[in-house]
Design an enzyme around this catalytic site. Sequence first.
Site, short mmCIF file in Angstrom:
data_model
loop_
_atom_site.label_atom_id
_atom_site.label_comp_id
_atom_site.label_asym_id
_atom_site.label_seq_id
_atom_site.Cartn_x
_atom_site.Cartn_y
_atom_site.Cartn_z
N PRO A 1 -6.41 -6.41 0.29
CA PRO A 1 -6.03 -7.55 1.13
C PRO A 1 -6.92 -7.74 2.36
O PRO A 1 -6.93 -8.81 2.97
CB PRO A 1 -4.59 -7.25 1.55
CG PRO A 1 -4.38 -5.80 1.29
CD PRO A 1 -5.35 -5.39 0.22
N ASP B 1 -8.26 -5.70 13.54
CA ASP B 1 -8.03 -4.25 13.48
C ASP B 1 -7.47 -3.96 12.09
O ASP B 1 -6.28 -3.74 11.92
CB ASP B 1 -7.05 -3.88 14.60
CG ASP B 1 -6.67 -2.41 14.59
OD1 ASP B 1 -7.18 -1.65 13.76
OD2 ASP B 1 -5.83 -2.04 15.43
N SER B 2 -8.37 -4.01 11.11
CA SER B 2 -7.90 -3.99 9.71
C SER B 2 -8.30 -2.71 9.01
O SER B 2 -9.06 -1.89 9.55
CB SER B 2 -8.52 -5.16 8.96
OG SER B 2 -9.88 -4.89 8.70
N THR B 3 -7.82 -2.57 7.81
CA THR B 3 -8.27 -1.51 6.92
C THR B 3 -9.69 -1.86 6.43
O THR B 3 -10.24 -2.89 6.77
CB THR B 3 -7.29 -1.38 5.74
OG1 THR B 3 -6.86 -2.70 5.37
CG2 THR B 3 -6.07 -0.58 6.10
N ASP B 4 -10.25 -0.99 5.60
CA ASP B 4 -11.61 -1.19 5.07
C ASP B 4 -11.66 -2.47 4.23
O ASP B 4 -10.63 -2.95 3.75
CB ASP B 4 -12.01 0.01 4.18
CG ASP B 4 -12.02 1.31 4.97
OD1 ASP B 4 -12.09 1.24 6.21
OD2 ASP B 4 -11.94 2.38 4.34
N GLY C 1 -3.20 -12.23 7.54
CA GLY C 1 -3.99 -12.70 8.67
C GLY C 1 -4.99 -13.79 8.29
O GLY C 1 -5.36 -14.62 9.12
N GLN D 1 0.82 -1.21 0.00
CA GLN D 1 0.00 0.00 0.00
C GLN D 1 0.86 1.26 0.00
O GLN D 1 2.05 1.21 0.29
CB GLN D 1 -0.93 0.00 1.22
CG GLN D 1 -0.23 -0.19 2.55
CD GLN D 1 -1.06 -0.93 3.58
OE1 GLN D 1 -2.28 -0.98 3.48
NE2 GLN D 1 -0.42 -1.49 4.60
N HIS E 1 -8.49 2.41 19.83
CA HIS E 1 -7.68 1.30 20.33
C HIS E 1 -8.22 0.75 21.66
O HIS E 1 -8.21 -0.47 21.87
CB HIS E 1 -6.21 1.75 20.50
CG HIS E 1 -5.53 1.93 19.18
ND1 HIS E 1 -4.68 2.98 18.91
CD2 HIS E 1 -5.59 1.19 18.05
CE1 HIS E 1 -4.24 2.87 17.66
NE2 HIS E 1 -4.78 1.80 17.13
N ASP F 1 -0.08 -0.47 13.63
CA ASP F 1 0.43 0.69 14.38
C ASP F 1 0.74 0.36 15.84
O ASP F 1 1.30 1.18 16.56
CB ASP F 1 -0.57 1.85 14.28
CG ASP F 1 -1.96 1.43 14.73
OD1 ASP F 1 -2.14 1.13 15.92
OD2 ASP F 1 -2.89 1.40 13.90
N1 SAM Z 1 -7.65 1.69 12.82
C1 SAM Z 1 -7.58 1.55 11.42
C2 SAM Z 1 -8.89 1.66 10.69
O1 SAM Z 1 -9.93 1.15 11.16
O2 SAM Z 1 -8.90 2.29 9.62
C3 SAM Z 1 -6.82 0.32 11.07
C4 SAM Z 1 -5.37 0.61 11.27
S1 SAM Z 1 -4.28 -0.71 11.00
C5 SAM Z 1 -2.88 0.24 10.56
C6 SAM Z 1 -4.87 -1.59 9.62
C7 SAM Z 1 -3.85 -2.61 9.12
O3 SAM Z 1 -4.50 -3.76 8.57
C8 SAM Z 1 -2.94 -2.08 8.01
O4 SAM Z 1 -1.67 -1.84 8.53
C9 SAM Z 1 -2.96 -3.20 6.96
O5 SAM Z 1 -1.68 -3.47 6.42
C10 SAM Z 1 -3.51 -4.36 7.75
N2 SAM Z 1 -4.12 -5.43 6.94
C11 SAM Z 1 -4.96 -5.30 5.89
N3 SAM Z 1 -5.27 -6.52 5.39
C12 SAM Z 1 -4.62 -7.44 6.16
C13 SAM Z 1 -4.54 -8.86 6.15
N4 SAM Z 1 -5.19 -9.59 5.23
N5 SAM Z 1 -3.78 -9.47 7.09
C14 SAM Z 1 -3.09 -8.74 8.02
N6 SAM Z 1 -3.14 -7.39 8.08
C15 SAM Z 1 -3.89 -6.74 7.16
#
Ligand code: SAM
Length: 286
Positions: free
Chosen positions: A170, A163-166, A145, A38, A69, A93
Amino acid sequence: MSKDALEPSLFNELFAAEGASIGLQVKELLHKEQSPYQNIEIYDTTHFGHLMVLDGCIMLTQRENFIYHEMMSHPALFSHPAPQKVVIIGGGDCGTLQEVLKHPEVETALQVELDQRVTELSEQYFPELCQSNNDSRAGFYFGDGIQWIKDAKEHSVDIIIIDSTDPVGPAEGLFSTDFYRDCHRALKTNGILVQQSESPLFHSDSIIKKMQNDLCGSGFNDTLVRTFPQPVYPSGWWSCTVGFKAGNKSTQAQNPLRPVNIETRYYTEELHGASTKLPAFMLTKK
Ligand code: SAM
């Protein structure tokens, strides 16, 4: 002086589907790179401290991340009778990890983050979130994950926090019934799953109710939703959805199972139950 010169420099995230945006006034761009997964940007803002942006989406700022958090971690940990093994999917993070490790019952907390650069840059620009990274109970695995949960030993985890992205790219598979079935299998009998489930105002049906239905369809006994403010995410209001493998929300969710004797800035004993109270439009069954 031109009109442009008077306007502050804003980082603006547009939510095109909702015709809305959130903007933060920035002082400077501190870092920008394209990781293998990303685009990562770190800004210094005028009022919110450092800001992390992934693929154009605001992830967190130094000023407000404690709300998210704490609500992703403490209600689940205080709803579990013995939260010893915790796995965080995403959360690069390290803010959720730090909150989880405030609980003395936790024996191991493993952060399974796809993108190592998110964690490395957090150590550099959000050091206050990474204070527990050297805790002997903390573990780090950098990889997908979805695959990690698929490979996890049956009945081996007490709490899974997603605690993932949208749900795009991925992270999309983290919002699927196949993934929930694998989580259910990996959880011990009293296991609890928590997943960030986006905005109650924008995604009540498309994500939150669907997630509750999918969790029940994947074997979870009961679910609930907690809402909390989120000043820098779409609509300013956020949610997490909880799946109980064996227990149910009426016994596990209303009051913390242990005294709240850890330091927090948002979560309280009263908010444990209060955050589960939903507005009328979210109570209608789907
Ligand atoms: N608090 C934030 C939000 O709700 O927008 C989420 C922050 S955290 C930095 C989200 C993390 O999920 C990212 O660093 C991303 O790389 C990770 N992520 C996304 N898809 C993933 C997967 N399949 N397995 C593990 N981590 C993943």
